[in-house]
Enzyme design. Structure first.
Site, short mmCIF file in Angstrom:
data_model
loop_
_atom_site.label_atom_id
_atom_site.label_comp_id
_atom_site.label_asym_id
_atom_site.label_seq_id
_atom_site.Cartn_x
_atom_site.Cartn_y
_atom_site.Cartn_z
N PHE A 125 0.85 -1.19 0.00
CA PHE A 125 0.00 0.00 0.00
C PHE A 125 0.89 1.25 0.00
CE2 PHE A 125 -3.37 2.68 2.09
CZ PHE A 125 -4.32 2.48 1.12
N TYR A 229 -12.13 -1.14 8.94
CA TYR A 229 -13.30 -0.63 8.19
C TYR A 229 -13.52 -1.33 6.86
CZ TYR A 229 -9.49 2.39 6.44
OH TYR A 229 -8.31 2.86 5.95
N LYS A 230 -12.67 -2.35 6.55
CA LYS A 230 -12.87 -3.10 5.30
C LYS A 230 -13.70 -4.35 5.61
CE LYS A 230 -8.95 -0.80 3.35
NZ LYS A 230 -7.51 -0.71 3.28
N ARG A 384 -11.81 -3.37 -9.31
CA ARG A 384 -11.75 -4.38 -8.26
C ARG A 384 -13.17 -4.81 -7.88
NH1 ARG A 384 -8.25 -2.07 -3.39
NH2 ARG A 384 -10.06 -0.69 -3.30
#
Ligand SMILES: *Cc1c(COP(=O)(O)O)cnc(C)c1O
Length: 424
Positions: A125, A229-230, A384
């Site tokens: 990331f 939060y994913k 995605r």
């Protein structure tokens, strides 16, 4: 009628996790395939958050610290520990992924200053890379960062990591699942290579936690960071977590000396004495409202069982890949994510020269009767498609792929500008 449609309906009918969908806020006009970026709202969170605001804050005020709040972070750590294969006292919940990474980078580089190489890769990331770059510039001026190059931003050969590490390697840091291609590392194999060279590793498990079986203890991982939060459905910007293996905790020090990392914060001494154990990695007063909102999502994951979630993710990914090969590859799409399920997280990336505008057309259908499909876009040209087994159905995947094929065939995307929006 399409055999894929019938197959999807049959798979949904036999899906033992299907009912978990009802525990989330749901818009029947929308297919949400971006749970790998922001998870859906668990219905119970509405009630839990309202209770914290109205009763704990509103009525009990300061008394709530002792009644409910001081243990909230460690209660959540216990739940996250089960999801990532760690002990409860090896997880700290609070701050953000980037801040937690900063703390662990600083701590582990300070521990072995004689070694100066830091190894990562271009699948990691970008924020993680920036934090390392900043630390080298500001603090660890003799260190150097080596960013290994993946194959087409998709895949990394373990041998390449092996060849790059040597006795001067202070630290290796990698994303377990790549946010772009969904490539998944073999955590155990990498940990072995790192330890053989007496180096340390920090895993970023943000894109894996809650969708993939993770065994931090069994694979002997040193450190990890991750967000909630994913796939953990904790809400926008919800607090993150960090993991430090028990035996490393006494050797590593939090670079930010603050009162919540102090042994006795409420003695209000003028000198800092670090806490022992995982609490030494805390900084500040916990964010109670957002911590509280994480709990219902974690409870749903634990009830479903992470192994069952992983199994469904693999089955749904296989079904989605078959759909992509049947409907989209003939239209010029390319399947980007690895085909081997052992090397893949829980999203599938595809690419097409018009990916950006196709993604826009999915989110903003020209004909308002069309179903809204929400995936996301990552440069240079990846769409995605996130699979979140707790609320993604097989029919969702079928309808989404058919919709992508229609947009591409009718060139509906041509109504959109190629100019990029701020958040894609
Ligand atoms: C989402 C994500 C992050 C998020 O970092 P924040 O500090 O929470 O904004 C970090 N790393 C990875 C791999 C991610 O997928």
């Amino acid at each position: 009628m399409s055999t894929f449609f019938e197959k999807a309906a049959a798979l949904d009918k036999n899906d033992e996790l299907a009912h978990f969908k009802n525990h989330f806020e749901n818009d029947p006009e929308m297919i949400y395939l971006d749970g790998n970026s922001l998870g859906k709202l668990p219905l119970k969170t509405i009630e839990t958050s309202a209770n914290i605001v109205k009763n704990q804050w509103g009525k009990r005020l300061i008394r709530s610290w002792n009644e409910n709040w001081m243990n909230l972070s460690s209660d959540i750590a216990k739940k996250i520990a089960q999801i990532v294969g760690a002990q409860p006292d090896e997880i700290f919940v609070g701050d953000t992924t980037s801040i937690n990474l900063y703390k662990l980078l600083f701590a582990s580089l300070s521990l072995q200053k004689e070694k100066t190489d830091i190894i990562t890769d271009d699948l990691n990331f970008p924020s993680d890379l920036y934090i390392i770059q900043g630390l080298i510039e500001q603090q660890f001026k003799n260190h150097s960062l080596k960013i290994l190059k993946s194959e087409q931003e998709v895949f990394m050969d373990t041998q390449k990591i092996n060849a790059a590490i040597n006795t001067n390697t202070a630290l290796v840091t990698l994303s377990l699942v790549s946010y772009k291609s969904s490539f998944l590392y073999d955590m155990e194999a990498i940990n072995k290579i790192v330890h053989k060279n007496k180096s340390l590793i920090i895993w970023d498990i943000s894109h894996a936690a809650g969708a993939t079986t993770i065994q931090l203890n069994k694979t002997n991982a040193d450190m990890a960071v991750g967000c909630t939060y994913k796939y953990l459905n904790g809400g926008p910007g919800s607090p993150a977590f960090l993991y430090v293996r028990k035996d490393l905790q006494e050797k590593l020090n939090n670079p930010i000396w603050s009162w919540f990392a102090h042994q006795n914060p409420f003695d209000f001494n003028t000198n800092f004495v670090p806490d022992t154990g995982i609490q030494k990695f805390a900084i500040s007063t916990p964010s109670i409202l957002s911590l509280g909102a994480i709990v219902p999502g974690l409870d749903l994951l634990l009830e479903a069982g992470i192994e069952n979630i992983q199994t469904k993710s693999n089955q749904q990914s296989a079904f989605l890949i078959a759909l992509i090969q049947h409907y989209l590859v003939p239209l010029g799409f390319e399947l980007v994510s690895p085909l081997n399920e052992k090397q893949r997280g829980s999203h599938i990336s595809i690419k097409h020269p018009e990916s950006y505008r196709i993604n826009l057309a999915m989110i903003n259908p020209v004909n308002k009767n069309e179903k809204l499909v929400i995936p996301d876009f990552r440069p240079p040209n990846f769409i995605r498609i996130g699979i979140t087994p707790l609320y993604t159905s097989y029919l969702d995947l079928y309808e989404a792929v058919v919709r992508i094929s229609e947009i591409t065939k009718t060139k509906e995307y041509e109504t959109f500008s190629t100019k990029r929006l701020k958040v894609t």
